[in-house]
Scaffold this motif. Structure first.
Motif, PDB file in Angstrom:
ATOM      1  N   THR A  28       0.851  -1.182   0.000  1.00 29.38           N
ATOM      2  CA  THR A  28       0.000   0.000   0.000  1.00 29.38           C
ATOM      3  C   THR A  28       0.889   1.235   0.000  1.00 29.38           C
ATOM      4  O   THR A  28       1.830   1.325   0.786  1.00 29.38           O
ATOM      5  N   GLU A  29       0.606   2.165  -0.889  1.00 28.09           N
ATOM      6  CA  GLU A  29       1.356   3.418  -0.938  1.00 28.09           C
ATOM      7  C   GLU A  29       0.872   4.317   0.193  1.00 28.09           C
ATOM      8  O   GLU A  29      -0.324   4.549   0.350  1.00 28.09           O
ATOM      9  N   ARG A  30       1.814   4.815   0.977  1.00 27.54           N
ATOM     10  CA  ARG A  30       1.456   5.648   2.138  1.00 27.54           C
ATOM     11  C   ARG A  30       0.770   6.945   1.731  1.00 27.54           C
ATOM     12  O   ARG A  30      -0.187   7.375   2.369  1.00 27.54           O
ATOM     13  N   SER A  31       1.246   7.563   0.688  1.00 30.69           N
ATOM     14  CA  SER A  31       0.734   8.891   0.320  1.00 30.69           C
ATOM     15  C   SER A  31      -0.686   8.845  -0.235  1.00 30.69           C
ATOM     16  O   SER A  31      -1.507   9.703   0.072  1.00 30.69           O
ATOM     17  N   THR A  32      -0.988   7.828  -1.051  1.00 28.41           N
ATOM     18  CA  THR A  32      -2.299   7.777  -1.703  1.00 28.41           C
ATOM     19  C   THR A  32      -3.227   6.714  -1.129  1.00 28.41           C
ATOM     20  O   THR A  32      -4.432   6.779  -1.324  1.00 28.41           O
ATOM     21  N   ASP A  60      10.720  -2.129   4.822  1.00 31.19           N
ATOM     22  CA  ASP A  60      11.935  -1.528   5.362  1.00 31.19           C
ATOM     23  C   ASP A  60      12.729  -0.771   4.295  1.00 31.19           C
ATOM     24  O   ASP A  60      13.316   0.262   4.571  1.00 31.19           O
ATOM     25  N   VAL A  61      12.755  -1.305   3.090  1.00 33.50           N
ATOM     26  CA  VAL A  61      13.532  -0.680   2.017  1.00 33.50           C
ATOM     27  C   VAL A  61      12.909   0.645   1.588  1.00 33.50           C
ATOM     28  O   VAL A  61      13.600   1.638   1.398  1.00 33.50           O
ATOM     29  N   PHE A  62      11.604   0.640   1.440  1.00 30.76           N
ATOM     30  CA  PHE A  62      10.885   1.848   1.010  1.00 30.76           C
ATOM     31  C   PHE A  62      10.082   2.403   2.186  1.00 30.76           C
ATOM     32  O   PHE A  62       8.861   2.557   2.110  1.00 30.76           O
ATOM     33  N   GLU A  63      10.750   2.735   3.271  1.00 28.62           N
ATOM     34  CA  GLU A  63      10.097   3.144   4.522  1.00 28.62           C
ATOM     35  C   GLU A  63       9.068   4.252   4.334  1.00 28.62           C
ATOM     36  O   GLU A  63       7.998   4.223   4.923  1.00 28.62           O
ATOM     37  N   ASN A  64       9.408   5.233   3.547  1.00 29.89           N
ATOM     38  CA  ASN A  64       8.538   6.398   3.421  1.00 29.89           C
ATOM     39  C   ASN A  64       7.456   6.241   2.363  1.00 29.89           C
ATOM     40  O   ASN A  64       6.535   7.042   2.304  1.00 29.89           O
ATOM     41  N   ASP A  65       7.583   5.226   1.514  1.00 30.07           N
ATOM     42  CA  ASP A  65       6.652   5.104   0.391  1.00 30.07           C
ATOM     43  C   ASP A  65       5.648   3.970   0.535  1.00 30.07           C
ATOM     44  O   ASP A  65       4.493   4.118   0.180  1.00 30.07           O
ATOM     45  N   LEU A  66       6.101   2.790   1.016  1.00 28.18           N
ATOM     46  CA  LEU A  66       5.249   1.607   1.017  1.00 28.18           C
ATOM     47  C   LEU A  66       5.032   1.067   2.427  1.00 28.18           C
ATOM     48  O   LEU A  66       5.891   1.192   3.297  1.00 28.18           O
ATOM     49  N   GLU A  67       3.867   0.455   2.627  1.00 29.94           N
ATOM     50  CA  GLU A  67       3.559  -0.194   3.904  1.00 29.94           C
ATOM     51  C   GLU A  67       2.692  -1.421   3.637  1.00 29.94           C
ATOM     52  O   GLU A  67       2.144  -1.585   2.555  1.00 29.94           O
ATOM     53  N   ASN A  68       2.595  -2.290   4.619  1.00 28.95           N
ATOM     54  CA  ASN A  68       1.721  -3.462   4.563  1.00 28.95           C
ATOM     55  C   ASN A  68       1.991  -4.332   3.338  1.00 28.95           C
ATOM     56  O   ASN A  68       1.055  -4.704   2.617  1.00 28.95           O
ATOM     57  N   CYS A  69       3.241  -4.674   3.063  1.00 32.13           N
ATOM     58  CA  CYS A  69       3.584  -5.525   1.928  1.00 32.13           C
ATOM     59  C   CYS A  69       3.331  -6.992   2.276  1.00 32.13           C
ATOM     60  O   CYS A  69       3.726  -7.459   3.347  1.00 32.13           O
TER      61      CYS A  69
END
Length: 72
Positions: A28-32, A60-69
């Motif tokens: 899930t993209e954090r921003s959108t 962990d790699v994309f801390e600021n962009d992605l979550e809940n992978c």
């Protein structure tokens, strides 16, 4: 003895090839808040755990962009 070896080999091939499924890494993209579909993997039950850990590492790699992978 040769027949047992051939039969055992055949059963192992069936076991590993018939259980493979297609999985996709979804984050899930954090921003959108939209779902981001990543790599597609065809995996059996034994190697699924390895791909699942790899997919979850995207948090962990994309801390600021992605979550809940996770795999779907």
């Amino acid at each position: 003895m040769k027949k047992i070896t051939i039969a055992s080999s055949f059963l192992l091939v069936l076991l590993f090839s018939s259980c493979q499924k297609d999985y996709v890494c979804v984050c899930t993209e954090r921003s959108t808040g939209e779902k981001n579909y990543g790599d597609h993997v065809k995996s059996g039950p034994f190697s699924k755990k390895v791909y699942e850990k790899s997919c979850e590492a995207n948090d962990d790699v994309f801390e600021n962009d992605l979550e809940n992978c996770h795999l779907e």
